[in-house]
Write a protein that holds these residues in place. Structure first.
Motif, mmCIF file in Angstrom:
data_model
loop_
_atom_site.group_PDB
_atom_site.id
_atom_site.type_symbol
_atom_site.label_atom_id
_atom_site.label_comp_id
_atom_site.label_asym_id
_atom_site.label_seq_id
_atom_site.Cartn_x
_atom_site.Cartn_y
_atom_site.Cartn_z
ATOM 1 N N ALA A 93 0.820 -1.212 0.000
ATOM 2 C CA ALA A 93 0.000 0.000 0.000
ATOM 3 C C ALA A 93 0.852 1.259 0.000
ATOM 4 O O ALA A 93 0.340 2.366 -0.162
ATOM 5 N N GLY A 94 2.169 1.098 0.199
ATOM 6 C CA GLY A 94 3.040 2.264 0.264
ATOM 7 C C GLY A 94 2.903 3.041 1.547
ATOM 8 O O GLY A 94 3.284 4.207 1.618
ATOM 9 N N ALA A 95 2.374 2.402 2.587
ATOM 10 C CA ALA A 95 2.183 3.078 3.880
ATOM 11 C C ALA A 95 3.471 2.942 4.685
ATOM 12 O O ALA A 95 3.587 2.097 5.570
ATOM 13 N N LEU A 96 4.447 3.792 4.385
ATOM 14 C CA LEU A 96 5.773 3.659 4.957
ATOM 15 C C LEU A 96 6.163 4.802 5.882
ATOM 16 O O LEU A 96 7.115 4.675 6.656
ATOM 17 N N ALA A 97 5.476 5.936 5.822
ATOM 18 C CA ALA A 97 5.842 7.085 6.643
ATOM 19 C C ALA A 97 5.424 6.871 8.096
ATOM 20 O O ALA A 97 4.450 6.167 8.392
ATOM 21 N N ASP A 98 6.144 7.494 9.021
ATOM 22 C CA ASP A 98 5.867 7.320 10.442
ATOM 23 C C ASP A 98 4.486 7.830 10.843
ATOM 24 O O ASP A 98 3.898 7.332 11.812
ATOM 25 N N ASP A 99 3.985 8.843 10.129
ATOM 26 C CA ASP A 99 2.685 9.428 10.490
ATOM 27 C C ASP A 99 1.557 8.928 9.602
ATOM 28 O O ASP A 99 0.489 9.520 9.542
ATOM 29 N N GLU A 100 1.788 7.793 8.935
ATOM 30 C CA GLU A 100 0.821 7.232 7.986
ATOM 31 C C GLU A 100 0.460 5.827 8.441
ATOM 32 O O GLU A 100 1.336 4.991 8.659
ATOM 33 N N ALA A 101 -0.823 5.542 8.603
ATOM 34 C CA ALA A 101 -1.275 4.227 9.054
ATOM 35 C C ALA A 101 -2.073 3.536 7.953
ATOM 36 O O ALA A 101 -2.824 4.183 7.211
ATOM 37 N N LEU A 102 -1.910 2.240 7.869
ATOM 38 C CA LEU A 102 -2.701 1.419 6.946
ATOM 39 C C LEU A 102 -3.895 0.849 7.677
ATOM 40 O O LEU A 102 -3.761 0.309 8.780
ATOM 41 N N ILE A 103 -5.065 0.963 7.084
ATOM 42 C CA ILE A 103 -6.256 0.230 7.518
ATOM 43 C C ILE A 103 -6.513 -0.849 6.473
ATOM 44 O O ILE A 103 -6.784 -0.556 5.308
ATOM 45 N N SER A 104 -6.409 -2.092 6.889
ATOM 46 C CA SER A 104 -6.585 -3.222 5.980
ATOM 47 C C SER A 104 -7.986 -3.789 6.155
ATOM 48 O O SER A 104 -8.319 -4.331 7.211
ATOM 49 N N LEU A 105 -8.805 -3.659 5.114
ATOM 50 C CA LEU A 105 -10.203 -4.087 5.174
ATOM 51 C C LEU A 105 -10.328 -5.517 4.650
ATOM 52 O O LEU A 105 -10.407 -5.762 3.450
#
Length: 478
Positions: free
Chosen positions: A219-231
């Protein structure tokens, strides 16, 4: 290096195979639904027969058929990354066949160390789903170190077996596969597997991590202030961490799909997207004709109706405990606040809002414990196709919510790992830039966010305290 990379992504509900060009474009894909889980008795859940392997074979054959129809040649397929659902247990005989059906992550047996049962028969190997499918594809007794979650003697820091934990896990080293790190080659496709799957013999099969970690990478969710929500059937939220794992009451560290990195994950929603399917199947019959008349699918119709319902569903609140947590097995789901205004649209919207409330109440404490701000959500999985769901995440969290052009992030993560392993890219950042194509970003509505904040603080966060005593008394009566 030009050519093609394959992602093999096996979840709770389906096996998906995607073939990517190394410039990031999807050449073709195929998906095979899994059969419904067998529930032989309460709190047990198994995949019937050899369903995981059967679904992988069918999805691979369909994808390879399309690959050849589009002019692809076997030698152009460089490698395949493999990702299979986590937190399951596989019992194998010495000949590589299943000694017992694959035990699913929702089974109560996985809350404790392995206990042999007479019905299992002769068990030679105890492994994960990724280890089992690896063995089927390559003949190797190897697995990724990053898919051993729960009662396994795994040293996550050193990414290898911890002999000191063997006794506590009721396992012996000779019962376990060798492990490799994410991004390493597990083995090559055997001639027998090539015939069964349509894959080229000798194709390298590359280790990834557990499914949610692979999604986070894809998902490219790699930044410290970025969260992945996996549905998914299980809805999770996670952020990447550094080389040293931290622990907290609000999250757990797991091996990431990135080498020497960790993934921090909070509690999620068990049977999350299953709830949406349940509503569609149980209460959507009356809407089928309406959807057909409009030329749309039933999910799109329900979402369109629910989009016209006010924020907060006119006071209808859904508490998502359809699958109770291990520490409170008596919990049940609840829907409260019904009155004469409410329609199927209200109920559908309330189900979605309940999921987002639950995830916010788990994710916010994790970010606070990590001392990180939350600047953006990345939403992955089929639910990200819903504009309504995306907007609810933005409105309830109060931050932008992004979806990518391709929602199946785990398949992308598989292809990234495969490409790194065979030298298509030298850096993960380059692979992410090539394969992860951002889609729409949904911005929060300030008025809706303020209303949801009130609902959450004054009602939703109080529900367990109010309902738990009643549900504990209900449990033995039900």
């Amino acid at each position: 290096m030009s050519g093609y990379l394959m992602g093999i992504d096996v979840g709770t509900q389906s096996a998906k195979v995607v073939i990517f060009q190394t410039d990031g474009k999807v050449l073709c894909s195929a998906q095979q639904p899994l059969r419904a889980l067998a529930i032989p008795q309460p709190n047990r859940a198994e995949h019937p027969d050899d369903d995981l392997w059967t679904s992988v074979q069918q999805a691979c054959r369909a994808a390879m058929l399309r690959f050849h129809q589009l002019g692809g040649q076997p030698h152009q397929l460089l490698a395949a990354g493999l990702c299979v659902i986590r937190c399951c247990r596989v019992l194998m005989r010495a000949d590589g066949e299943l000694a017992w059906p694959v035990i699913n992550w929702m089974d109560v047996r996985l809350n404790q160390p392995y206990q042999h049962e007479t019905a299992y028969g002769d068990v030679r190997w105890i492994t994960t789903t990724s280890g089992y499918i690896t063995h089927r594809l390559t003949g190797e007794t190897r697995d990724t170190s990053a898919n051993y979650i729960g009662c396994w003697p795994m040293d996550d820091v050193h990414q290898d077996w911890d002999n000191a934990q063997m006794t506590a896990c009721n396992l012996r080293r000779e019962q376990l596969f060798d492990v490799v790190r994410p991004g390493d080659v597990l083995g090559q496709v055997t001639s027998a597997a090539a015939k069964a799957n349509g894959l080229p013999q000798g194709l390298p099969i590359v280790a990834t991590a557990h499914d949610k970690a692979v999604e986070a990478l894809g998902a490219g969710a790699l930044a410290d202030d970025e969260a992945l929500i996996s549905l998914g059937t299980y809805i999770g939220a996670m952020v990447h961490g550094d080389e040293t794992p931290r622990s907290s009451d609000h999250f757990w560290p797991f091996q990431a799909a990135l080498p020497q990195r960790f993934l921090y994950e909070c509690m999620g929603v068990r049977r999350g997207m299953w709830t949406i399917s349940w509503f569609r199947d149980q209460f959507g019959a009356a809407a089928v004709q309406d959807a057909q008349d409009r030329g749309i699918d039933i999910e799109s119709l329900l979402s369109a109706e629910a989009s016209r319902v006010p924020a907060g569903s006119d006071g209808l609140i859904t508490l998502h405990d359809w699958a109770a947590p291990a520490h409170a097995s008596w919990r049940k789901g609840a829907i409260i606040g019904f009155d004469g205004r409410h329609t199927r649209a209200h109920l559908f919207r309330s189900l979605l809002e309940g999921i987002v409330f639950t995830m916010k109440n788990h994710l916010d404490p994790m970010m606070q414990a990590l001392e990180r701000p939350l600047a953006q959500l990345v939403i992955s999985g089929g639910g990200a196709n819903s504009d309504l769901f995306m907007q609810l995440f933005a409105d309830i969290f109060g931050v932008p919510a992004r979806r990518n052009a391709m929602r199946s992030s785990a398949a992308i993560g598989c292809a990234i790992s495969a490409g790194i392993a065979v030298g298509v890219w030298q850096q993960y950042a380059d692979a992410v830039a090539a394969l992860v194509q951002p889609g729409e970003t949904f911005m929060p509505n300030a008025a809706h966010h303020a209303h949801y904040q009130q609902l959450n603080q004054q009602v939703y966060q109080q529900l367990h305290a109010a309902l738990d005593p009643l549900l504990q008394r209900l449990s033995p009566l039900a």
